[in-house]
Design a protein around this motif. Structure first.
Motif, PDB file in Angstrom:
ATOM      1  N   MET A  75      33.815 -14.953  11.735  1.00 45.62           N
ATOM      2  CA  MET A  75      34.498 -15.041  13.027  1.00 45.62           C
ATOM      3  C   MET A  75      35.374 -16.278  13.144  1.00 45.62           C
ATOM      4  O   MET A  75      36.029 -16.467  14.167  1.00 45.62           O
ATOM      5  N   GLN A  76      35.386 -17.106  12.106  1.00 46.20           N
ATOM      6  CA  GLN A  76      36.222 -18.311  12.087  1.00 46.20           C
ATOM      7  C   GLN A  76      36.018 -19.073  13.410  1.00 46.20           C
ATOM      8  O   GLN A  76      36.972 -19.426  14.117  1.00 46.20           O
ATOM      9  N   LEU A  77      34.747 -19.359  13.724  1.00 50.17           N
ATOM     10  CA  LEU A  77      34.416 -19.926  15.026  1.00 50.17           C
ATOM     11  C   LEU A  77      34.971 -21.330  15.225  1.00 50.17           C
ATOM     12  O   LEU A  77      35.115 -21.781  16.360  1.00 50.17           O
ATOM     13  N   PHE A  78      35.262 -22.028  14.146  1.00 44.83           N
ATOM     14  CA  PHE A  78      35.806 -23.366  14.282  1.00 44.83           C
ATOM     15  C   PHE A  78      37.329 -23.365  14.296  1.00 44.83           C
ATOM     16  O   PHE A  78      37.964 -24.413  14.216  1.00 44.83           O
ATOM     17  N   GLY A  79      37.930 -22.175  14.401  1.00 46.05           N
ATOM     18  CA  GLY A  79      39.379 -22.066  14.556  1.00 46.05           C
ATOM     19  C   GLY A  79      40.112 -21.863  13.241  1.00 46.05           C
ATOM     20  O   GLY A  79      39.528 -21.902  12.157  1.00 46.05           O
ATOM     21  N   GLY A  80      41.416 -21.637  13.364  1.00 44.09           N
ATOM     22  CA  GLY A  80      42.260 -21.468  12.181  1.00 44.09           C
ATOM     23  C   GLY A  80      42.137 -20.089  11.581  1.00 44.09           C
ATOM     24  O   GLY A  80      41.832 -19.110  12.259  1.00 44.09           O
ATOM     25  N   GLY A  81      42.410 -20.003  10.280  1.00 49.09           N
ATOM     26  CA  GLY A  81      42.311 -18.734   9.577  1.00 49.09           C
ATOM     27  C   GLY A  81      43.586 -17.924   9.565  1.00 49.09           C
ATOM     28  O   GLY A  81      43.663 -16.891   8.902  1.00 49.09           O
ATOM     29  N   LEU A  82      44.616 -18.378  10.291  1.00 50.51           N
ATOM     30  CA  LEU A  82      45.891 -17.666  10.346  1.00 50.51           C
ATOM     31  C   LEU A  82      47.003 -18.577   9.842  1.00 50.51           C
ATOM     32  O   LEU A  82      46.979 -19.788  10.057  1.00 50.51           O
ATOM     33  N   THR A  83      48.001 -17.978   9.201  1.00 54.85           N
ATOM     34  CA  THR A  83      49.111 -18.763   8.636  1.00 54.85           C
ATOM     35  C   THR A  83      50.284 -18.882   9.597  1.00 54.85           C
ATOM     36  O   THR A  83      51.302 -19.496   9.261  1.00 54.85           O
ATOM     37  N   ILE A  84      50.145 -18.331  10.790  1.00 56.30           N
ATOM     38  CA  ILE A  84      51.265 -18.294  11.738  1.00 56.30           C
ATOM     39  C   ILE A  84      51.793 -19.684  12.104  1.00 56.30           C
ATOM     40  O   ILE A  84      53.014 -19.891  12.150  1.00 56.30           O
ATOM     41  N   PRO A  85      50.938 -20.680  12.381  1.00 61.88           N
ATOM     42  CA  PRO A  85      51.484 -22.003  12.730  1.00 61.88           C
ATOM     43  C   PRO A  85      52.406 -22.567  11.654  1.00 61.88           C
ATOM     44  O   PRO A  85      53.484 -23.108  11.975  1.00 61.88           O
ATOM     45  N   GLU A  86      52.007 -22.447  10.385  1.00 63.61           N
ATOM     46  CA  GLU A  86      52.853 -22.963   9.307  1.00 63.61           C
ATOM     47  C   GLU A  86      54.172 -22.195   9.225  1.00 63.61           C
ATOM     48  O   GLU A  86      55.241 -22.775   8.976  1.00 63.61           O
ATOM     49  N   ARG A  87      54.113 -20.882   9.469  1.00 68.23           N
ATOM     50  CA  ARG A  87      55.324 -20.069   9.383  1.00 68.23           C
ATOM     51  C   ARG A  87      56.254 -20.353  10.564  1.00 68.23           C
ATOM     52  O   ARG A  87      57.483 -20.260  10.432  1.00 68.23           O
ATOM     53  N   ILE A  88      55.696 -20.717  11.711  1.00 65.16           N
ATOM     54  CA  ILE A  88      56.536 -21.091  12.838  1.00 65.16           C
ATOM     55  C   ILE A  88      57.256 -22.403  12.541  1.00 65.16           C
ATOM     56  O   ILE A  88      58.467 -22.543  12.768  1.00 65.16           O
ATOM     57  N   ARG A  89      56.509 -23.362  11.999  1.00 66.07           N
ATOM     58  CA  ARG A  89      57.114 -24.667  11.709  1.00 66.07           C
ATOM     59  C   ARG A  89      58.180 -24.576  10.615  1.00 66.07           C
ATOM     60  O   ARG A  89      59.172 -25.302  10.640  1.00 66.07           O
ATOM     61  N   SER A  90      57.968 -23.684   9.644  1.00 70.88           N
ATOM     62  CA  SER A  90      58.929 -23.552   8.546  1.00 70.88           C
ATOM     63  C   SER A  90      60.112 -22.661   8.904  1.00 70.88           C
ATOM     64  O   SER A  90      61.132 -22.656   8.217  1.00 70.88           O
ATOM     65  N   GLY A  91      59.963 -21.869   9.980  1.00 70.34           N
ATOM     66  CA  GLY A  91      61.019 -20.935  10.356  1.00 70.34           C
ATOM     67  C   GLY A  91      60.847 -19.552   9.754  1.00 70.34           C
ATOM     68  O   GLY A  91      61.605 -18.626  10.086  1.00 70.34           O
ATOM     69  N   ASP A  92      59.864 -19.386   8.869  1.00 70.26           N
ATOM     70  CA  ASP A  92      59.647 -18.091   8.230  1.00 70.26           C
ATOM     71  C   ASP A  92      59.188 -17.023   9.211  1.00 70.26           C
ATOM     72  O   ASP A  92      59.256 -15.823   8.911  1.00 70.26           O
ATOM     73  N   ILE A  93      58.742 -17.462  10.399  1.00 69.97           N
ATOM     74  CA  ILE A  93      58.274 -16.498  11.400  1.00 69.97           C
ATOM     75  C   ILE A  93      59.406 -15.552  11.812  1.00 69.97           C
ATOM     76  O   ILE A  93      59.157 -14.408  12.218  1.00 69.97           O
TER      77      ILE A  93
END
Length: 261
Positions: A75-93
């Protein structure tokens, strides 16, 4: 049909992707097991001093301890597990947003594969160790528990997806990750059963989405909840979280277009 096959392949991809990090998963399983033993002794002492607290006996408390330790990875209870933040910062989103498949559903499919792998490799060892050292109860209704557990994973994904999307506005997710960690740890039942919380605080915690990640699946596991009501509450939070996620995805698509891609 093609869309369904795509999501099925993404589930498989998520499983295989995380299967490459066997050492990390086993290290996580070891850590969860060690902290599970420490938590178990604390809970045993608490329930011996306060028998019947929150409607649990000592065996229920120990079971709660080790099964919730097994929840941490899937359940990734401590957060994270998704690559979306990095892709937003890089513009790949921007590339993700113009693809015909839903960004949210693709991320969910991959996350389900991740959760399936960690359920086996990181979740089972603490459970087995707890059963060997202390003895734990079997699920009251295995089928209902499996459904409840899966719904909990989806609620967790929905929350983490919203936290990840916040990077589009905040640029840095460290603050939201810290807040998410506190809220999830405190209000999910990860630390202690929510039935321990007094009065209004207990009622509030049980009504929040984080309870659908840990406390409700554990109530189903221990046979302390009306199954259909519990699953209904979880399904409601799945709909709310995915609905908010879909709205958030539309907003960041608009923001990317306004900023020029």
């Amino acid at each position: 049909m093609h869309t369904i096959l795509l999501y099925a392949r993404l589930v498989r991809y998520g499983f295989r992707k995380h299967a490459t990090y066997v050492a990390a998963a086993l290290a996580g399983a070891f850590t969860n097991s060690v902290f599970g033993i420490l938590r178990a002794y604390v809970l045993i002492a608490l329930w011996q001093a306060r028998p019947g607290l929150a409607g649990y006996d000592v065996l229920d408390a120990v079971t709660f301890c080790f099964i919730t330790q097994a929840f941490i990875g899937p359940m990734q209870l401590f957060g994270g597990g998704l690559t979306i933040p990095e892709r937003i910062r890089s513009g790949d989103i921007a590339l993700d947003l113009v693809r015909p498949a839903s960004l949210q559903l693709c991320s969910l499919a991959e996350d389900l594969g991740r959760a399936g792998y960690l359920f086996v490799v990181r979740g089972l060892p603490p459970t087995i160790l707890g059963a060997l050292l202390f003895g734990i109860t079997a699920p009251d209704n295995p089928g209902a528990f499996l459904v409840s557990f899966t719904l909990g994973v989806v609620v967790s994904f929905g929350w983490r997806y919203l936290v990840a999307l916040s990077v589009c506005w905040l640029l840095d997710d460290r603050g939201t990750m810290a807040v998410s960690l506190v809220l999830t740890t405190f209000f999910s039942g990860m630390m202690l059963p929510l039935g321990i919380f007094p009065g209004f605080l207990g009622d509030l915690a049980a009504a929040l989405p984080w309870a659908a990640m840990v406390q409700i699946p554990m109530d189903v596991y221990l046979g302390k909840a009306d199954i259909w009501q519990a699953l209904g509450v979880q399904a409601l939070w799945v709909a709310v979280m995915l609905g908010l996620g879909a709205l958030g995805t539309r907003l960041i698509r608009h923001r990317v277009v306004i900023q020029g891609g």
